[in-house]
Design an enzyme around this catalytic site. Structure first.
Site, PDB file in Angstrom:
ATOM      1  N   SER A  34       5.434  60.072  45.540  1.00 44.57           N
ATOM      2  CA  SER A  34       4.347  60.481  46.425  1.00 44.57           C
ATOM      3  C   SER A  34       2.960  60.226  45.841  1.00 44.57           C
ATOM      4  O   SER A  34       1.978  60.183  46.582  1.00 44.57           O
ATOM      5  CB  SER A  34       4.482  61.972  46.775  1.00 44.57           C
ATOM      6  N   ASP A 342      -3.415  69.477  46.976  1.00 44.13           N
ATOM      7  CA  ASP A 342      -2.604  70.362  47.812  1.00 44.13           C
ATOM      8  C   ASP A 342      -1.603  71.202  47.029  1.00 44.13           C
ATOM      9  O   ASP A 342      -0.658  71.730  47.588  1.00 44.13           O
ATOM     10  CB  ASP A 342      -1.869  69.546  48.881  1.00 44.13           C
ATOM     11  N   HIS A 345      -0.287  67.257  44.502  1.00 39.64           N
ATOM     12  CA  HIS A 345      -0.920  65.952  44.426  1.00 39.64           C
ATOM     13  C   HIS A 345      -2.404  66.081  44.076  1.00 39.64           C
ATOM     14  O   HIS A 345      -2.941  67.187  44.030  1.00 39.64           O
ATOM     15  CB  HIS A 345      -0.715  65.210  45.745  1.00 39.64           C
TER      16      HIS A 345
END
Length: 372
Positions: A34, A342, A345
């Site tokens: 991610s 968040d 990340h």
């Protein structure tokens, strides 16, 4: 003084760029999780999947102005690398009606170094319902090769010799799967040799396919992540690093992974003379941001370890029941003064900081833009 320092830094960066031998990359191919995904997970999940938080504002608020599938407020490391090389931002490999002649991004949120079956067999937490490991991503790459190499001089080896390959921050999700299953940092460290071996095997495959330059990323300090600081909180101050406030055991896990990876990449270089294998340090820049945030323009009270986007308050402003992208959840006014976006990340500002260190130094030796 601050203006003069900025001007000096800019001149040094321009000098470094102009003095580097022309590398003339014609494309970029990227793999990872991610931290590198530019939209694959959203596409793979499909329209029948419940709405994903990453497809909702305020994701993408800083640069794109709307969510793009990137799990940040803006651009990622791979985006800044593409921009520096004068290439377009990498499309996700599953994007429809896109040309991939100048590169493709196979990275997918939740991606692991080890295959999904490893986590199922060992009763570790399976973070994704999809087969998106490094081996899977390399298989997708193999499927794309005929359309890329057909008719090119020298075939695939000739085409890929002018490409930059990036093997992103794999290992984070492997260890998270063990930790979330209750295995603890010690048990997570026990799988490090397998994780590193798989990353190196994938890198070797790319070299055999024709890659001449490969950037292989280490992992970030897991103990400095807002979400981990909440999920694995300790009542003992001795479990935290005094200079950063990060969790010692998880940062030790990251450091041991990175050390073993660097040693393995040294051996890989010895077996592949003439190939540039660059270790991208993801740990040091983020540890520095946590230890001396104001030195880098980060809010020292909130921005080093607290999440910019996410509700719930608390020491690190992270709450799974009120996470970024959920209805009514907003972001901080200035993401550029935060490291964490968040809870897991990073903000665009933090990604930019790491990318600059890979492109021009000091977080990669040799750097992406150097020839040595």
């Amino acid at each position: 003084m601050r203006h003069k320092d900025l001007c000096l830094q800019t001149l040094l960066l321009l000098w470094s760029f102009s003095c580097s031998i022309e590398l003339d990359y014609t494309s970029i191919f990227s793999f990872g999780d991610s931290y590198t995904d530019t939209g694959n997970f959203v596409i793979i999940s499909g329209p029948t999947t419940p709405e994903l938080a990453m497809t909702k504002p305020p994701y993408g608020m800083t640069f794109f102005g709307h969510p793009t599938g990137r799990i940040s407020d803006g651009r990622l490391i791979i985006d800044f690398i593409a921009e520096a090389l004068g290439l377009p931002l990498l499309p996700p490999s599953f994007a429809a009606n896109r040309s991939f002649e100048q590169g493709a991004n196979f990275a997918t949120a939740g991606g692991t170094a080890l295959d999904r079956t490893f986590f199922v067999v060992n009763n570790y937490t399976v973070l994704s319902p999809f087969n998106i490991s490094l081996r899977d991503q390399l298989r997708w790459f193999d499927g794309m090769k005929p359309s890329l190499c057909a008719g090119t001089p020298g075939g695939c080896r000739g085409f890929f010799s002018k490409s930059l390959f990036v093997v992103g921050e794999l290992g984070w999700n492997d260890y998270a799967s063990v930790l979330l299953a209750g295995g603890g940092a010690g048990e997570a460290r026990s799988v490090t040799p397998q994780v590193v071996s798989m990353i190196c095997a994938g890198t070797q495959k790319l070299i055999e396919d024709g890659a001449r330059t490969v950037v292989v990323s280490g992992i970030s300090p897991m103990g400095c992540t807002s979400g981990n600081l909440v999920l694995f909180a300790s009542s003992s101050e001795e479990d935290y690093e005094p200079d950063t406030g990060c969790l010692k055991s998880l940062n030790l896990l990251s450091m041991e992974h990175n050390q073993l990876l660097r040693e393995a990449l040294t051996q890989l270089r010895g077996r592949n003379p003439g190939v540039r294998i660059i270790y991208g340090d993801f740990y040091t820049p983020l540890a520095e941001l946590a230890a001396t945030p104001r030195r880098f323009g980060i809010d020292g009270e909130d921005g080093a370890l607290r999440a910019c986007c996410g509700g719930g308050g608390g020491r690190y402003n992270f709450n799974l029941s009120s996470a970024c992208g959920m209805e009514g959840v907003t972001a901080c006014d200035d993401p550029s003064s935060y490291v964490n976006w968040d809870g897991v990340h990073l903000t665009e500002a933090a990604y930019h900081h790491v990318a600059d260190g890979w492109l021009w130094g000091p977080y990669a030796q040799p750097t992406v833009l150097s020839s040595a």
